[in-house]
Each structure stands twice: as C-alpha cells, then as structure tokens.
Motif scaffolding. Structure first.
Motif: not given
Length: 175
Positions: A12-41
């Motif tokens: 859970a993290f903030s975007s302006g005044a909103h708290t957004l839901e997220g899910e980590w996969l392999n949070k402790n992985g060693g590569g660059a962090a990836v943000v996966a952006l879904p299709p049209h809500p």
C-alpha cells in the motif's frame, strides 16, 4: 522443471491523497525494480490482469522485484478514475515507492495496453527510469510520438492487438 513461484506480498502506498493497492513479487530480488502497469481500469484493468501477471511472474523469476498496482478507484485503491492524468500520477508514485522500498537505483516500467501509454507519460517524470517494456502499446488510440525520443524501450505488439498499429510504431521509432 519450472522455476519456483516468486514470493508475494501485499503493498500500500500513496499517490497524492489516495492510498493505492499493490502486490510485490520477489520484493527482495537483486535486479532493477519493475513497476507493472495494467490495462485500462474502466475496462477491467487490474493488477490481476493475466498479461500483467505473466509479465510480472517472468520478470520476478529473472531476479527483479516487481510491483503490480491497481490504479485509483480499482480494487482496494482509493479515489476514482481521473481520465488518465491521475493514473500517470499513480505510476510515478509507484516508481518512487518501488525505488524507496527496494533501495534500487533504477526502475523499469512494464505496461500493457493503456498501461504502456501510462508508462510512456510517467517516464518523463522519473529520472531513475532504466527502460520501458511496452506490451501492445495502443498507438491507434493514444499519442506515442514521445517514443521516438526514448532509447531504452522494448515494444511487444500483440498478434490480435486491435489498438496497436505495428507499422506506425516501427516508423515512429525508426525501426
């Protein structure tokens, strides 16, 4: 033998005044962090979208910590659909959160359809952006002219992606 399933953790993290839901996969992985952006809500785009799930799974199994998110107004995320600008803000907030949480110097955007456009728009505001993976970018619906100025991207057109014009995308990028 398939690789083991990546670890999962809610976020859970903030975007302006909103708290957004997220899910980590392999949070402790060693590569660059990836943000996966879904299709049209407004057309069912969630962090559980099968294309986003598969992309996140593959990237996590290659050592990247991957954060999937629900845009504002989707799932447990606060707020409401904003017409695109707020969803771009959500992607920027997700990248900042992912960089902070993983202590990685770089982030990769992986966006599917509308999420590919969101990635392109948000990329202008993230200095730590390493690259973009654009799956079925909807260049028939949204302006992708900024793509010609980006050197670090990988576009994957879908075989039946009606909103992705591959010849126009290739022409735009000098392919």
């Amino acid at each position: 033998m398939p690789p083991p399933a990546p670890t999962r953790a809610s976020a859970a993290f903030s975007s302006g005044a909103h708290t957004l839901e997220g899910e980590w996969l392999n949070k402790n992985g060693g590569g660059a962090a990836v943000v996966a952006l879904p299709p049209h809500p407004q057309y069912g785009g969630t962090l559980d979208n099968p294309v986003i799930e598969e992309a996140a799974y593959l990237l996590a199994n290659r050592g990247h910590p991957v954060l999937k998110l629900n845009y504002r107004g989707v799932g447990k995320s606060g707020g409401a659909w904003s017409g695109g600008s707020g969803e771009v803000d959500d992607a920027v907030a997700a990248a900042q959160y992912a960089l902070l949480e993983t202590a990685r110097p770089n982030v990769i955007y992986c966006g599917y359809s509308f999420g590919a456009w969101v990635a392109l728009e948000a990329a202008q505001r993230i200095d730590a952006l390493r690259m973009m993976i654009l799956i079925s970018p909807p260049n028939r619906m949204f302006d992708f002219s900024q793509l010609a100025n980006r050197t670090a991207f990988f576009a994957v057109p879908g075989a039946k992606a009606e909103f992705c014009d591959l010849p126009a995308l290739e022409a735009r990028c000098g392919a």
